[in-house]
Design a protein around this motif. Sequence first.
Motif, short mmCIF file in Angstrom:
data_model
loop_
_atom_site.label_atom_id
_atom_site.label_comp_id
_atom_site.label_asym_id
_atom_site.label_seq_id
_atom_site.Cartn_x
_atom_site.Cartn_y
_atom_site.Cartn_z
N LYS A 5 -4.97 2.73 0.10
CA LYS A 5 -5.37 2.70 1.40
C LYS A 5 -4.92 1.07 2.05
O LYS A 5 -5.13 -0.01 1.21
N GLU A 10 -5.34 -2.01 -7.60
CA GLU A 10 -6.51 -0.92 -6.91
C GLU A 10 -7.50 -1.81 -6.04
O GLU A 10 -8.58 -1.56 -6.41
N GLY A 37 -2.65 -1.34 -3.62
CA GLY A 37 -3.60 -0.30 -3.44
C GLY A 37 -2.84 0.83 -2.72
O GLY A 37 -1.79 1.05 -2.19
N PHE A 71 0.74 -1.11 -0.08
CA PHE A 71 -0.16 0.06 0.01
C PHE A 71 0.95 1.38 0.05
O PHE A 71 1.67 1.14 0.78
N GLN A 118 -7.58 0.63 6.78
CA GLN A 118 -8.31 1.86 6.44
C GLN A 118 -9.76 1.64 5.64
O GLN A 118 -10.46 2.65 5.23
N LEU A 119 -9.81 0.10 5.11
CA LEU A 119 -10.82 -0.33 4.36
C LEU A 119 -12.29 -0.57 5.36
O LEU A 119 -12.05 -0.80 6.37
N THR A 152 -0.88 7.90 3.98
CA THR A 152 -1.51 7.26 2.97
C THR A 152 -1.37 7.93 1.72
O THR A 152 -1.18 7.64 0.56
N ARG A 201 -16.08 -0.32 -7.00
CA ARG A 201 -16.42 -0.01 -5.49
C ARG A 201 -17.93 0.23 -5.53
O ARG A 201 -18.32 -0.23 -4.35
N ASP A 259 -8.40 -0.84 -3.35
CA ASP A 259 -9.18 -0.06 -2.59
C ASP A 259 -10.60 0.16 -3.29
O ASP A 259 -11.70 0.56 -2.60
#
Length: 549
Positions: free
Chosen positions: A203, A166, A201, A40, A207-208, A347, A76, A168
């Motif tokens: 995050k 990716e 990623g 990350f 943090q997800l 981040t 997402r 995130d």
Amino acid sequence: MRSFGTEGRVYPDEHYVVPRTAEIADFVQRVKAGKYIVLFAPRQTGKTTFFRFALAALVAEESTYFPIQLDFQDLRNVSPATFYEELYYMIREQIEVVFEQREGVPSEALARFLENTQLTNHRSMTRFFKQLQHLLQAPIASMNLLEGDSHKQVPAFKRVVLLIDEFDGIPPTVVSDFLYALRRIYLSGKPRCPHSVGIVGVKNITQLDYDSSVSPFNIQNEFKLPNFTLEEVRELFGQYTAEVGQAFAPEVIESIHKQTVGQPFLVNRFGQILTKELEIPKTETITLAHFAKAHAQLLRENNVNLRHLSTNIRRNRRFETFLMRIMGRDEGVEFNLYDDVISELATYGVITKGADDTCEIVNPIYLYCILQTFKPAVNGLEDEYFPEDTSDGFLHYLTPTGEIALEALLDNFRDFIVRAGFGILQVPDTPRESVGRLLLLSYLDQFVKLVGGVMHIEVPTGRGQMDLLITHEQKKYIVETKVWRGAMYYEAGKKQLAAHIKTEGAVEGYYVVFDHRRTPRPLVETETVDGITIRSYIIPVIQEQPSTA
């Protein structure tokens, strides 16, 4: 001819590339050991390019590995059902790509399995990978049907490597179960499928958004991808020189690394400006004068990297206060990732952990852009810059021989703070502790642009120090700024400035300290420190508020 790349992935046949040999070897060994790896890091640090190069190196070294590369960037906001449907199609497409690259075709059993399988949730995904491993281990028929090769077989694939870019972009509604499924696969023992997983990623896992008090992926193996070293920057620009014949003065490469601290996008952006946009004849060596022009252009442009930086630091009003605080404290601020502000800024690639475990701005270019972002376009005090009897404004501080009368310019700034009085604390959207520095930056910036000079920041700081370097007509002027933290820090700052001036080959410097105490003690003094002439200013910032009686 190749070029310096800043738009997405880079390709060795199109771009100059830092090979990152040591990091790739490290990654390959982790994959072979079956690690579930996470990387990350901020955007535009070369993550995607690195992992694709690393997978290619793995397959070249051991052809029985089967890489599946996924990208969750556009997922997402989809439903869980749609996510697993899209996941299946991405996996199937990648399987077809790998067989095509190996000049093979799937077995009939594997083809039937792919045709008749659906992914609906994390449990069906686990079953899918288990069956996939079994079917991939069968010998694979070749597509080469030339005479004598009709019975040729491609070696069976023994281990699946899953790379998710990716990450995130994974929907919040599925992230927890998805990661739990990967953890169950990992803990099931070897052989397993996937044998190794790479998650890439911005995050990190914590943090997800997932609804759990315990991390669903506590088996992760963290991988760090550092910025380019000075030697790697030399190698990158050396590729250009070898191909084109145009040399860089050694101090140019050093200056690029000093200003970027090896941030990949910024390094390559310097390359683009210096080798193409400035139109320097290829017969000329690229010098520090060329670097200064490139540096000025980079600071003033709105490229995607600096635009992301500005956008991210505006997300939370607490960011400005915190960033100014770490620049104002000589004792530093502990780099504590349990703190939400520190975690978010790290981040976004704005701050990093310094050698002494304190927060630091990542590089001088970012620091300059942070100050420009928070500096009011109009501070409301511009009419106070000069006494009423001044007719030529800033031009008054440029001598007939083209030199900057910096002592007089700073004397006037000191007097401007007095003229403005309590008004300096009414500058909009500016924390009190940073108002002095931002006013000085605005004041000098306006002057430097008017006379055709360049100003930038030399030190990415987390220790109170901020050195402004002004270049005009090939002459350098250095101004160090601090916030008053006591006599000991004040004296130590002079020695720091003297050391810096020596490295820049100058003979004098200017030291501006903003005093926020209730009973400040203004001071101006000129002295010699370690053979360097330093003019120091202690400028009060807290002025008495006018009476409302």
